[in-house]
Design an enzyme around this catalytic site. Structure first.
Site, PDB file in Angstrom:
ATOM      1  N   ASP A   1      11.467  19.061  17.968  1.00 31.09           N
ATOM      2  CA  ASP A   1      11.499  19.930  16.581  1.00 31.09           C
ATOM      3  C   ASP A   1      11.815  22.036  17.338  1.00 31.09           C
ATOM      4  O   ASP A   1      10.782  21.995  17.395  1.00 31.09           O
ATOM      5  CB  ASP A   1      11.046  19.819  15.701  1.00 31.09           C
TER       6      ASP A   1
ATOM      7  N   GLY B   1       2.460  20.560  13.002  1.00 28.92           N
ATOM      8  CA  GLY B   1       1.617  19.157  12.975  1.00 28.92           C
ATOM      9  C   GLY B   1       2.366  18.697  11.938  1.00 28.92           C
ATOM     10  O   GLY B   1       1.554  16.751  12.756  1.00 28.92           O
TER      11      GLY B   1
ATOM     12  N   CYS C   1      15.350  23.772  12.213  1.00 31.37           N
ATOM     13  CA  CYS C   1      15.420  24.144  10.381  1.00 31.37           C
ATOM     14  C   CYS C   1      16.704  25.071  10.196  1.00 31.37           C
ATOM     15  O   CYS C   1      15.850  25.903   9.529  1.00 31.37           O
ATOM     16  CB  CYS C   1      14.014  24.086   9.551  1.00 31.37           C
TER      17      CYS C   1
HETATM   18  C1  LIG Z   1       9.815  24.292  14.258  1.00 30.54           C
HETATM   19  S1  LIG Z   1       7.905  24.382  14.666  1.00 30.54           S
HETATM   20  C2  LIG Z   1       7.429  23.154  14.970  1.00 30.54           C
HETATM   21  C3  LIG Z   1       6.646  22.251  13.806  1.00 30.54           C
HETATM   22  C4  LIG Z   1       6.362  20.629  13.702  1.00 30.54           C
HETATM   23  N1  LIG Z   1       6.958  20.200  14.444  1.00 30.54           N
HETATM   24  C5  LIG Z   1       6.027  20.633  12.115  1.00 30.54           C
HETATM   25  O1  LIG Z   1       6.743  19.844  11.422  1.00 30.54           O
HETATM   26  O2  LIG Z   1       5.109  21.135  11.509  1.00 30.54           O
HETATM   27  C6  LIG Z   1       8.121  24.395  16.973  1.00 30.54           C
HETATM   28  C7  LIG Z   1       6.976  25.009  17.311  1.00 30.54           C
HETATM   29  O3  LIG Z   1       7.232  24.602  19.279  1.00 30.54           O
HETATM   30  C8  LIG Z   1       6.784  25.785  19.138  1.00 30.54           C
HETATM   31  N2  LIG Z   1       7.134  25.934  20.275  1.00 30.54           N
HETATM   32  C9  LIG Z   1       7.568  26.708  20.970  1.00 30.54           C
HETATM   33  N3  LIG Z   1       8.485  26.874  22.129  1.00 30.54           N
HETATM   34  C10 LIG Z   1       7.613  25.819  22.877  1.00 30.54           C
HETATM   35  C11 LIG Z   1       7.625  25.306  24.316  1.00 30.54           C
HETATM   36  N4  LIG Z   1       7.885  25.866  25.173  1.00 30.54           N
HETATM   37  N5  LIG Z   1       6.653  24.457  24.604  1.00 30.54           N
HETATM   38  C12 LIG Z   1       5.999  24.305  23.111  1.00 30.54           C
HETATM   39  N6  LIG Z   1       5.836  24.578  21.915  1.00 30.54           N
HETATM   40  C13 LIG Z   1       7.012  25.778  21.915  1.00 30.54           C
HETATM   41  C14 LIG Z   1       6.434  26.510  18.050  1.00 30.54           C
HETATM   42  O4  LIG Z   1       5.296  27.586  18.667  1.00 30.54           O
HETATM   43  C15 LIG Z   1       6.234  26.617  16.764  1.00 30.54           C
HETATM   44  O5  LIG Z   1       5.107  26.162  16.628  1.00 30.54           O
END
Ligand SMILES: C[S@@+](CC[C@H](N)C(=O)[O-])C[C@H]1O[C@@H](n2cnc3c(N)ncnc32)[C@H](O)[C@@H]1O
Length: 434
Positions: free
Chosen positions: A317, A254, A370
């Site tokens: 993201d 988040g 990232c």
């Molecule tokens: C790179 S992290 C996001 C970091 C976040 N935006 C932050 O700045 O704190 C990606 C996130 O996407 C979630 N994720 C992966 N595939 C997804 C999907 N199909 N739908 C929703 N969330 C997903 C993962 O569990 C992970 O928590």
């Protein structure tokens, strides 16, 4: 660390280290340690010390040990070797405590003399062994060969410099919640508490000496959060304005959701597929006094969660190899497989395709990863734009670049610049629906 505590720490870290060697992430194995464990941060530190020298430890144990001992004995020796080669603890303390850890364990007691002999031999031959090991690129860069080749393809002559940066301890960067305080006030508050910090980017402060977040003045009150300066660019690039309908499609934990809400009072939906990770979004928003519709769902399946009303801003993201944040997660090069890059690039492409119809006309979607690998960044976006004539790239880079590829970097700030000099590796592209 007191010496008696070190024996206990080594014992508790053994299963974590074995888990990481088997391919589990640091985050995953740490779930096995109770949150309130007194020794948690000590175990974490011993584990990170080993992971940051993983290839070296493999080489040292193969040079020092002719017949592989049981997994737990090998792990104990490697953890102790990690501490000895790092050189922060006194060598005799490390050896004595590793031997004590073996003696106190029913399974390892018979190997106590063996542990003692190997560690003492390392003490005698340390210089030669380290010089010999460092000749191997995999040891120098602490990454498997395939990963080194991928980095070379991206960074060319800069590769050793990037690897050197990745092996350093990462800076602790704070994002100031400008809805509650100013960057100057937050910096002064830290200074007053004896925690000097330097400015980075528009909203960031880097602590000159990292410390647990609970000890950072203003953290519990929601005035500051921990977030890399490269990651702090997302909310600004997304530029969500008061009242807009905004979707953060992959939101946990988040950081970027919260930053967007700190900058403007938007109607935010924060999606996350993993329920455990989703609860961290809520925790973070609660601490900051912010509100969003936190929804546990698959972004790739909008009929399950979308009400049909288009979003004016979407942040995607996307899940990625995380190849740009190795200094924070030194296990990454070891837990990834070469084929993961193409697999994740397909997932990212599919998610972007799924998000596009959810975007309002003239709305914008910020794609972020990232990662520094082109398949997950520029190549995927170029392919998407070729398929979608209604997608226009909006220039976002410091020199008007359409695609913003940030290499991991560290350096002095340019006073007054909004572009941070110290940040992790990221890729950003901003697409407008025309
Ligand atoms: C790179 S992290 C996001 C970091 C976040 N935006 C932050 O700045 O704190 C990606 C996130 O996407 C979630 N994720 C992966 N595939 C997804 C999907 N199909 N739908 C929703 N969330 C997903 C993962 O569990 C992970 O928590």
């Amino acid at each position: 660390m007191s010496s008696a505590a070190l024996a206990v720490t080594l014992t508790q870290t053994i299963p974590l280290w074995i888990g990481v060697k088997k391919g589990l992430s640091i985050e995953k194995v740490l779930e096995g340690l109770p949150k309130d464990s007194e020794n948690r941060s000590a175990c974490q530190s011993v584990l990170y010390t080993a992971v940051r020298q993983r290839a070296l430890l493999q080489k040292l144990s193969s040079d020092l040990i002719s017949r592989a001992p049981a997994d737990d004995v090998l792990a104990l020796i490697e953890l102790a070797l990690g501490l000895l080669s790092e050189g922060k603890e006194k060598p005799f303390t490390v050896v004595n405590e590793a031997v004590a850890a073996a003696k106190h364990s029913r399974k390892m007691v018979k190997a106590a003399n063996f542990v003692n002999a190997i560690l003492r031999r390392f003490g005698r031959e340390k210089t030669e062994l380290l010089v010999k090991a460092e000749k191997q690129p995999t040891v120098r860069f602490n990454a498997p060969d395939w990963w080194i080749r991928r980095y070379e393809a991206v960074f060319g002559e800069q590769t050793p410099e990037i690897f050197a940066l990745q092996q350093k301890h990462p800076p602790m960067t704070l994002r100031v919640n400008t809805g509650k305080t100013s960057v100057e006030e937050a910096q002064a508050k830290l200074e007053k508490a004896g925690i000097p910090a330097e400015r980075v980017g528009k909203f960031g402060l880097i602590l000159l000496s990292p410390r647990p977040v609970k000890d950072v003045p203003g953290f519990l009150e929601g005035e500051v959060s921990v977030q890399d300066a490269g990651s702090q660019l997302a909310a600004e690039l997304l530029d969500a304005k008061e009242g807009m309908r905004v979707l953060d499609a992959c939101a946990a934990p988040g950081g970027k959701t919260a930053h967007s809400l700190e900058l403007a009072d938007v109607d935010m939906t924060a999606l996350e597929i993993d329920p455990k990770r989703a609860s961290r979004i809520t925790e973070n928003l609660d601490r900051l006094g912010l509100k969003a519709k936190v929804t546990v769902a698959d972004a790739g399946d909008p009929k399950k969660w979308w009400d049909g009303r288009p979003f004016e801003r979407i942040l995607l993201d996307a899940p990625c190899t995380a190849s740009g944040i190795v200094r924070r997660h030194p296990d990454i090069p070891w837990s990834r497989k070469p084929e993961d890059i193409a697999k994740l690039a397909r997932t990212q492409g599919k998610l972007l395709e799924t998000m596009w119809p959810l975007l309002a006309n003239n709305g914008r979607i910020l794609y972020a990863v990232c990662s520094v690998f082109p398949e997950e960044g520029p190549r995927g976006i170029e392919a998407f734009c070729a398929r979608h004539p209604d997608a226009k790239l909006i220039p976002i880079g410091p020199e008007g670049e359409n695609l913003l590829s940030l290499s991991p970097a560290e350096g002095p700030e340019t006073p007054g610049s909004v572009w941070p000099a110290t940040h992790d590796g990221f890729f950003y592209a901003l697409l407008e629906k025309i």
